[in-house]
Scaffold this motif. Structure first.
Motif, PDB file in Angstrom:
ATOM      1  N   PHE A 299       0.844  -1.183   0.000  1.00  0.00           N
ATOM      2  CA  PHE A 299       0.000   0.000   0.000  1.00  0.00           C
ATOM      3  C   PHE A 299       0.886   1.242   0.000  1.00  0.00           C
ATOM      4  CE2 PHE A 299      -3.943  -2.180   0.926  1.00  0.00           C
ATOM      5  CZ  PHE A 299      -3.550  -3.300   1.627  1.00  0.00           C
TER       6      PHE A 299
ATOM      7  N   TYR B 268       0.794   5.299   0.790  1.00  0.00           N
ATOM      8  CA  TYR B 268       0.035   6.348   1.462  1.00  0.00           C
ATOM      9  C   TYR B 268       0.742   7.692   1.286  1.00  0.00           C
ATOM     10  CZ  TYR B 268      -2.385   2.708   4.227  1.00  0.00           C
ATOM     11  OH  TYR B 268      -3.134   1.635   4.633  1.00  0.00           O
TER      12      TYR B 268
ATOM     13  N   ILE C 261       4.447   7.083   2.481  1.00  0.00           N
ATOM     14  CA  ILE C 261       4.746   5.897   3.284  1.00  0.00           C
ATOM     15  C   ILE C 261       4.201   4.663   2.588  1.00  0.00           C
ATOM     16  CG2 ILE C 261       4.689   4.925   5.619  1.00  0.00           C
ATOM     17  CD1 ILE C 261       3.464   7.538   6.584  1.00  0.00           C
TER      18      ILE C 261
ATOM     19  N   GLU D 146      -1.572  -7.205  11.151  1.00  0.00           N
ATOM     20  CA  GLU D 146      -1.065  -5.841  11.188  1.00  0.00           C
ATOM     21  C   GLU D 146      -0.351  -5.472   9.900  1.00  0.00           C
ATOM     22  OE1 GLU D 146      -0.027  -8.397  12.960  1.00  0.00           O
ATOM     23  OE2 GLU D 146       2.108  -8.282  13.439  1.00  0.00           O
ATOM     24  N   ALA D 147      -0.250  -4.161   9.676  1.00  0.00           N
ATOM     25  CA  ALA D 147       0.463  -3.646   8.517  1.00  0.00           C
ATOM     26  C   ALA D 147       1.876  -3.285   8.943  1.00  0.00           C
ATOM     27  CB  ALA D 147      -0.253  -2.418   7.961  1.00  0.00           C
TER      28      ALA D 147
ATOM     29  N   PHE E  59       5.046  -1.039   8.114  1.00  0.00           N
ATOM     30  CA  PHE E  59       5.303   0.201   7.393  1.00  0.00           C
ATOM     31  C   PHE E  59       6.790   0.456   7.178  1.00  0.00           C
ATOM     32  CE2 PHE E  59       1.307   2.460   6.925  1.00  0.00           C
ATOM     33  CZ  PHE E  59       0.478   1.755   7.776  1.00  0.00           C
ATOM     34  N   GLY E  60       7.068   1.135   6.072  1.00  0.00           N
ATOM     35  CA  GLY E  60       8.399   1.651   5.855  1.00  0.00           C
ATOM     36  C   GLY E  60       8.597   2.897   6.698  1.00  0.00           C
ATOM     37  N   GLN E  61       9.803   3.439   6.628  1.00  0.00           N
ATOM     38  CA  GLN E  61      10.143   4.597   7.452  1.00  0.00           C
ATOM     39  C   GLN E  61       9.556   5.886   6.911  1.00  0.00           C
ATOM     40  OE1 GLN E  61      12.149   2.375   5.967  1.00  0.00           O
ATOM     41  NE2 GLN E  61      14.090   2.135   7.054  1.00  0.00           N
ATOM     42  N   GLY E  62       9.086   5.841   5.676  1.00  0.00           N
ATOM     43  CA  GLY E  62       8.532   7.039   5.074  1.00  0.00           C
ATOM     44  C   GLY E  62       9.568   7.817   4.284  1.00  0.00           C
TER      45      GLY E  62
END
Lengths: 117, 113
Positions: A34, A36, A93, A105-106, A108-111
């Motif tokens: 995903f 975002y 992100i 749960e998802a 996530f990368g660090q953004g």
């Protein structure tokens, strides 16, 4: 938990240029990723969902020709912001999920903080 | 349309106290609800997941409740520490395997020493 690596963490580019952001799942196979976008003091806004080997599904209002998503392997998805403009400046992100049990749960990368000047 | 509301104002508490954050939703029947922590300039980090048929979940100093009648989840941090200072996001998910989440705006928590 699973590790998702996103690169670069920060990028500054000139208006009109393109920027590629990479998202890698390091220790699992990400069948779904995903992307975002998050503006200051705002919630995460889903841009698109990509499944490995198929075209991404974009959310309403997100230009697919401007935000190119490639999910060519089970460990890598890329987002390319084409012809970037100052209004594209934001925090991008990615998150990844694997096949199997749903509703987990998802990860996530660090953004990536994108600044278009 | 689907809507998620979290405490709009920042929450300031004293170290050692219990922080309670609220997540309310409307026009939605989630199969599960998740809480994440987000630090400035970083991606969210998963904390807890609670399903629609569960009332309460605990993990160390964290506790989550889920009331599908009230359409509300409460997130508690007991014995809070300054290191707990962050923004906390709630996210709702539906049944199925698409993992698409709907996100709240987040609540900023500051734990003062």
């Amino acid at each position: 938990g699973a590790v998702v690596s996103q690169h670069p963490s920060r990028v500054i580019c000139k208006s009109g240029t393109s920027v590629k952001i990479e998202c890698r799942s390091l220790d699992f196979q990400a069948t779904t990723m995903f992307w975002y976008r998050q503006f200051p003091k705002q919630s995460l806004m889903l841009m698109a969902t990509s499944n490995e080997g198929s075209k991404a599904t974009y959310e309403q209002g997100v230009e697919k020709d401007k935000f190119l998503i490639n999910h060519a392997s089970l460990t890598l998805s890329t987002l390319t912001v084409t012809s970037a403009h100052p209004e594209d400046s934001s925090f991008y992100i990615c998150s990844a999920g694997s096949s199997g049990t749903a509703n987990t749960e998802a990860f996530f990368g660090q953004g990536t903080r994108l600044t278009v000047v | 349309s689907q809507k998620i509301e979290q405490n709009s104002e920042a929450l300031n508490i004293q170290e050692g106290k219990t922080a309670t954050l609220t997540c309310n939703y409307t026009n939605y029947s989630p199969a599960y609800l998740q809480w994440y922590r987000q630090d400035p300039g970083r991606g969210p980090v998963f904390l807890l997941l609670i399903r629609e048929n569960e009332k309460e979940k605990r993990k160390e100093r964290l506790k989550v409740t889920f009331d599908t009648t009230l359409k509300q989840s409460l997130f508690h941090i007991t014995a809070s520490q300054p290191a707990d200072s962050a923004t906390y996001l709630c996210a709702l998910g539906s049944a199925g395997n698409n993992r698409k989440l709907i996100w709240g705006l987040g609540t900023s928590l500051a734990v003062n020493p």
